[in-house]
Structures are given as structure tokens and as C-alpha cells.
Scaffold this motif. Structure first.
Motif, PDB file in Angstrom:
ATOM      1  N   MET A 181       0.817  -1.206   0.000  1.00 60.48           N
ATOM      2  CA  MET A 181       0.000   0.000   0.000  1.00 60.48           C
ATOM      3  C   MET A 181       0.859   1.266   0.000  1.00 60.48           C
ATOM      4  O   MET A 181       0.344   2.358  -0.243  1.00 60.48           O
ATOM      5  CB  MET A 181      -0.922   0.006   1.221  1.00 60.48           C
ATOM      6  CG  MET A 181      -1.915  -1.139   1.241  1.00 60.48           C
ATOM      7  SD  MET A 181      -2.715  -1.353   2.856  1.00 60.48           S
ATOM      8  CE  MET A 181      -3.659   0.146   2.964  1.00 60.48           C
ATOM      9  N   ARG A 182       2.142   1.117   0.258  1.00 60.98           N
ATOM     10  CA  ARG A 182       2.995   2.308   0.380  1.00 60.98           C
ATOM     11  C   ARG A 182       3.438   2.809  -0.989  1.00 60.98           C
ATOM     12  O   ARG A 182       3.889   2.034  -1.838  1.00 60.98           O
ATOM     13  CB  ARG A 182       4.218   2.012   1.243  1.00 60.98           C
ATOM     14  CG  ARG A 182       5.065   3.238   1.508  1.00 60.98           C
ATOM     15  CD  ARG A 182       5.974   3.082   2.699  1.00 60.98           C
ATOM     16  NE  ARG A 182       6.697   4.319   2.984  1.00 60.98           N
ATOM     17  CZ  ARG A 182       7.441   4.504   4.070  1.00 60.98           C
ATOM     18  NH1 ARG A 182       7.553   3.531   4.961  1.00 60.98           N
ATOM     19  NH2 ARG A 182       8.079   5.645   4.251  1.00 60.98           N
ATOM     20  N   VAL A 183       3.295   4.109  -1.187  1.00 62.87           N
ATOM     21  CA  VAL A 183       3.711   4.797  -2.415  1.00 62.87           C
ATOM     22  C   VAL A 183       4.868   5.713  -2.035  1.00 62.87           C
ATOM     23  O   VAL A 183       4.788   6.430  -1.029  1.00 62.87           O
ATOM     24  CB  VAL A 183       2.543   5.625  -3.002  1.00 62.87           C
ATOM     25  CG1 VAL A 183       3.003   6.422  -4.216  1.00 62.87           C
ATOM     26  CG2 VAL A 183       1.372   4.716  -3.354  1.00 62.87           C
ATOM     27  N   PRO A 184       5.966   5.742  -2.792  1.00 64.34           N
ATOM     28  CA  PRO A 184       7.077   6.626  -2.452  1.00 64.34           C
ATOM     29  C   PRO A 184       6.642   8.095  -2.451  1.00 64.34           C
ATOM     30  O   PRO A 184       5.745   8.491  -3.207  1.00 64.34           O
ATOM     31  CB  PRO A 184       8.097   6.365  -3.565  1.00 64.34           C
ATOM     32  CG  PRO A 184       7.715   5.049  -4.151  1.00 64.34           C
ATOM     33  CD  PRO A 184       6.238   4.936  -3.999  1.00 64.34           C
ATOM     34  N   ASP A 185       7.277   8.888  -1.606  1.00 62.59           N
ATOM     35  CA  ASP A 185       6.989  10.313  -1.593  1.00 62.59           C
ATOM     36  C   ASP A 185       7.253  10.894  -2.980  1.00 62.59           C
ATOM     37  O   ASP A 185       8.320  10.691  -3.550  1.00 62.59           O
ATOM     38  CB  ASP A 185       7.884  10.991  -0.549  1.00 62.59           C
ATOM     39  CG  ASP A 185       7.524  12.451  -0.323  1.00 62.59           C
ATOM     40  OD1 ASP A 185       6.398  12.856  -0.683  1.00 62.59           O
ATOM     41  OD2 ASP A 185       8.370  13.181   0.230  1.00 62.59           O
ATOM     42  N   GLY A 186       6.259  11.568  -3.543  1.00 56.74           N
ATOM     43  CA  GLY A 186       6.362  12.095  -4.895  1.00 56.74           C
ATOM     44  C   GLY A 186       6.023  11.085  -5.975  1.00 56.74           C
ATOM     45  O   GLY A 186       6.117  11.384  -7.162  1.00 56.74           O
ATOM     46  N   GLY A 187       5.605   9.882  -5.562  1.00 55.28           N
ATOM     47  CA  GLY A 187       5.310   8.820  -6.510  1.00 55.28           C
ATOM     48  C   GLY A 187       4.006   9.002  -7.259  1.00 55.28           C
ATOM     49  O   GLY A 187       3.224   9.921  -6.991  1.00 55.28           O
ATOM     50  N   VAL A 188       3.776   8.095  -8.192  1.00 52.78           N
ATOM     51  CA  VAL A 188       2.605   8.167  -9.074  1.00 52.78           C
ATOM     52  C   VAL A 188       1.656   7.023  -8.749  1.00 52.78           C
ATOM     53  O   VAL A 188       2.082   5.876  -8.553  1.00 52.78           O
ATOM     54  CB  VAL A 188       3.031   8.078 -10.559  1.00 52.78           C
ATOM     55  CG1 VAL A 188       1.807   8.086 -11.474  1.00 52.78           C
ATOM     56  CG2 VAL A 188       3.959   9.241 -10.901  1.00 52.78           C
ATOM     57  N   VAL A 189       0.362   7.330  -8.697  1.00 50.59           N
ATOM     58  CA  VAL A 189      -0.668   6.307  -8.540  1.00 50.59           C
ATOM     59  C   VAL A 189      -1.609   6.375  -9.734  1.00 50.59           C
ATOM     60  O   VAL A 189      -1.763   7.422 -10.358  1.00 50.59           O
ATOM     61  CB  VAL A 189      -1.462   6.475  -7.230  1.00 50.59           C
ATOM     62  CG1 VAL A 189      -0.548   6.337  -6.027  1.00 50.59           C
ATOM     63  CG2 VAL A 189      -2.192   7.804  -7.192  1.00 50.59           C
ATOM     64  N   ASP A 190      -2.242   5.266 -10.038  1.00 47.99           N
ATOM     65  CA  ASP A 190      -3.182   5.185 -11.157  1.00 47.99           C
ATOM     66  C   ASP A 190      -4.606   5.217 -10.608  1.00 47.99           C
ATOM     67  O   ASP A 190      -5.046   4.241  -9.996  1.00 47.99           O
ATOM     68  CB  ASP A 190      -2.942   3.893 -11.931  1.00 47.99           C
ATOM     69  CG  ASP A 190      -3.898   3.741 -13.108  1.00 47.99           C
ATOM     70  OD1 ASP A 190      -4.665   4.696 -13.400  1.00 47.99           O
ATOM     71  OD2 ASP A 190      -3.892   2.665 -13.746  1.00 47.99           O
ATOM     72  N   PRO A 191      -5.343   6.307 -10.809  1.00 50.90           N
ATOM     73  CA  PRO A 191      -6.706   6.368 -10.280  1.00 50.90           C
ATOM     74  C   PRO A 191      -7.601   5.247 -10.789  1.00 50.90           C
ATOM     75  O   PRO A 191      -8.545   4.845 -10.107  1.00 50.90           O
ATOM     76  CB  PRO A 191      -7.215   7.734 -10.764  1.00 50.90           C
ATOM     77  CG  PRO A 191      -5.985   8.533 -11.033  1.00 50.90           C
ATOM     78  CD  PRO A 191      -4.963   7.545 -11.505  1.00 50.90           C
ATOM     79  N   ALA A 192      -7.293   4.715 -11.969  1.00 52.33           N
ATOM     80  CA  ALA A 192      -8.108   3.646 -12.541  1.00 52.33           C
ATOM     81  C   ALA A 192      -7.983   2.341 -11.758  1.00 52.33           C
ATOM     82  O   ALA A 192      -8.794   1.432 -11.925  1.00 52.33           O
ATOM     83  CB  ALA A 192      -7.719   3.412 -13.999  1.00 52.33           C
TER      84      ALA A 192
END
Length: 257
Positions: free
Chosen positions: A85-96
Motif C-alpha cells: 500500500m505504500r507509495v514513495p513520496d512524490g510517486g505516481v498512482v493510477d486512479p483507474a
């Protein structure tokens, strides 16, 4: 009354998250109560562990009046965090990859040891190694982001992803720090850490107490998300989100198009 099918409910929620497809609320139909909902949450976690994920911490939910009002429930709750569940600081997630993702600014703690329930606030810094600004991405698996208290507990308190900014030593006070949530450089929400149970340190005490009721003991090295300082904001494709917490700094993420 037939007991709720804990494994079956967990599978429905897990499949909904995997497919990014909303499902109807389950509590009214299944007779789910709060205690059984936490059993479902544990089964949902086991599903993730079986897939190779690791438990890395806990999170609090509904620690602010704004969030309680936003979702229509009135009790502090807790959920689990895994490494996936962890995303790097400044990272990108896909809303889809989500159903109806929302973001909110938080305060994160890095545990050095397990604080004792009711431990004096003055001893807090001895238990917490560091503190950081954070963003939680929440995504209820229920249609229209509507649910009862047992529903949202079973759904791991809508937990989906989280970002943690730079860790820093615990400052002298955490009880009234200014908080901003910015989207594309514009302020979307303004709040204070006082919205987190009056002081984010109280959220840790609540988390220890509530999780302990269900046999969960926090561990050294775990991350603890204290709760949102403002209402959540929908995450739109292409958006750049930044949480700013006074004295602590910033955390950010970007949504892909």
C-alpha cells in the motif's frame, strides 16, 4: 440468526478491490456487527499476506469531526497497512486502479517501541522514533462511498494507499499545527492537527487500546497513521497532491492520466 460468513465477506471485499468495482453494503444483509467486522478485516489482511504482502503498521480512521460528518459515522476505528500500500513520496498512482479514490493529509509516526496505554504524553518521544507528514489514499469498496460502521471496519477502514514524507524528530508540540492539502498548487483543504482527537498523540493511545481489544499489539518499526486533519478530496486523473504540515514538511503524490 445465522452467523455472518467472515471468509465470504472478506473475499467479496478483496475481489471488489482487485477489480476496482464497487459492491453494495454488506452489514445490513449479513448481520455484521463491529466485532465481527474486525474479524472480516483480519481475514482480508490474511488474504493480502497470502499474496506475499507484509504487515507494516496500523492506521486510524474517523479521528476528526469533519471525517465523521463526511461519511456519516461517529466512532473512531482502526485498520491495517501493508507494504504493497505504500507509495514513495512524490510517486505516481493510477486512479483507474481504484473505485472512487480520495486523498487526505495525515501525521505519521514511526514506532521505536510499543507505548503503554495511557502513557504520559511527556514520554511520547521515547516511544516514537520519528514523525512525518503523510497522505492517505482512501477508497471505499462500497457503492457511492456510503457505508455503516461495521461496513467500513470490515473494508479495512477504506485503506488503499499511503505516502510518507521525510521523517524528523518529534517536536515539542503536535496538538495545533497548521495543515494544508493542495491539489495542483491550489489549497483544497485547510485544517489543524488539533482535528485529530485534539492531538495526534492521542490517536496513538486510542490505536493501542482499540487494536489490543482484538489481540493486535503494535510493533517496533511499524508505521502508524494518526488520522486525517481535514475532510478527504477526490483524486482526479493527472492531479498533483501535496500535504503540508507545519514544522513537519510535505508529502506528495501524482495521479496518472
Amino acid at each position: 440468526m445465522i452467523a455472518p460468513d467472515v471468509a465470504g465477506i472478506a473475499e467479496k471485499l478483496g475481489a471488489a478491490a482487485d477489480a476496482a468495482t464497487a459492491i453494495p453494503q454488506l452489514a445490513a444483509e449479513t448481520g455484521l456487527d463491529v466485532d465481527t467486522a474486525y474479524a472480516v478485516q483480519a481475514a482480508l489482511l490474511q488474504r493480502r499476506l497470502d499474496a506475499g504482502q507484509r504487515l507494516v503498521g496500523l492506521k486510524m480512521g474517523l479521528t476528526s469531526r469533519a471525517k465523521m460528518a463526511q461519511v456519516g459515522v461517529d466512532e473512531v476505528i482502526w485498520g491495517r497497512l501493508t507494504d504493497a500500500m505504500r507509495v514513495p513520496d512524490g510517486g505516481v498512482v493510477d486512479p483507474a486502479a481504484y473505485i472512487h479514490p480520495r486523498v487526505e493529509p495525515e501525521v505519521a509516526f514511526l514506532l521505536d517501541r510499543l507505548p503503554e496505554p495511557g502513557e504520559p504524553v511527556g514520554d511520547f518521544a521515547n516511544a516514537v522514533r520519528a514523525v512525518a507528514p503523510a497522505i492517505e489514499l482512501i477508497d471505499s469498496r462500497y457503492a457511492d462511498f456510503r457505508f455503516s460502521l461495521p461496513d467500513v471496519i470490515a473494508d479495512n477502514t477504506s485503506a488503499a494507499a499511503f505516502v510518507i514524507g521525510p521523517w524528523s524528530p518529534v517536536p515539542a508540540g503536535l496538538d495545533n499545527l497548521g495543515v494544508l492539502l493542495e491539489v495542483d498548487g491550489r489549497v483544497a483543504q485547510v485544517g489543524s492537527t488539533a482535528a485529530i482527537l485534539g492531538d495526534p498523540r492521542r490517536a496513538l493511545d486510542e490505536g493501542i487500546r482499540l487494536a489490543g481489544r482484538h489481540g493486535v499489539r503494535l510493533e517496533s518499526g511499524w508505521v502508524f497513521l494518526a488520522g486525517a486533519a481535514t475532510a478527504a478530496v477526490p483524486l482526479r486523473p493527472g492531479a498533483h497532491v501535496r500535504a503540508v504540515v507545519e514544522k513537519l514538511g510535505t508529502a506528495s503524490l501524482r495521479a496518472s492520466l
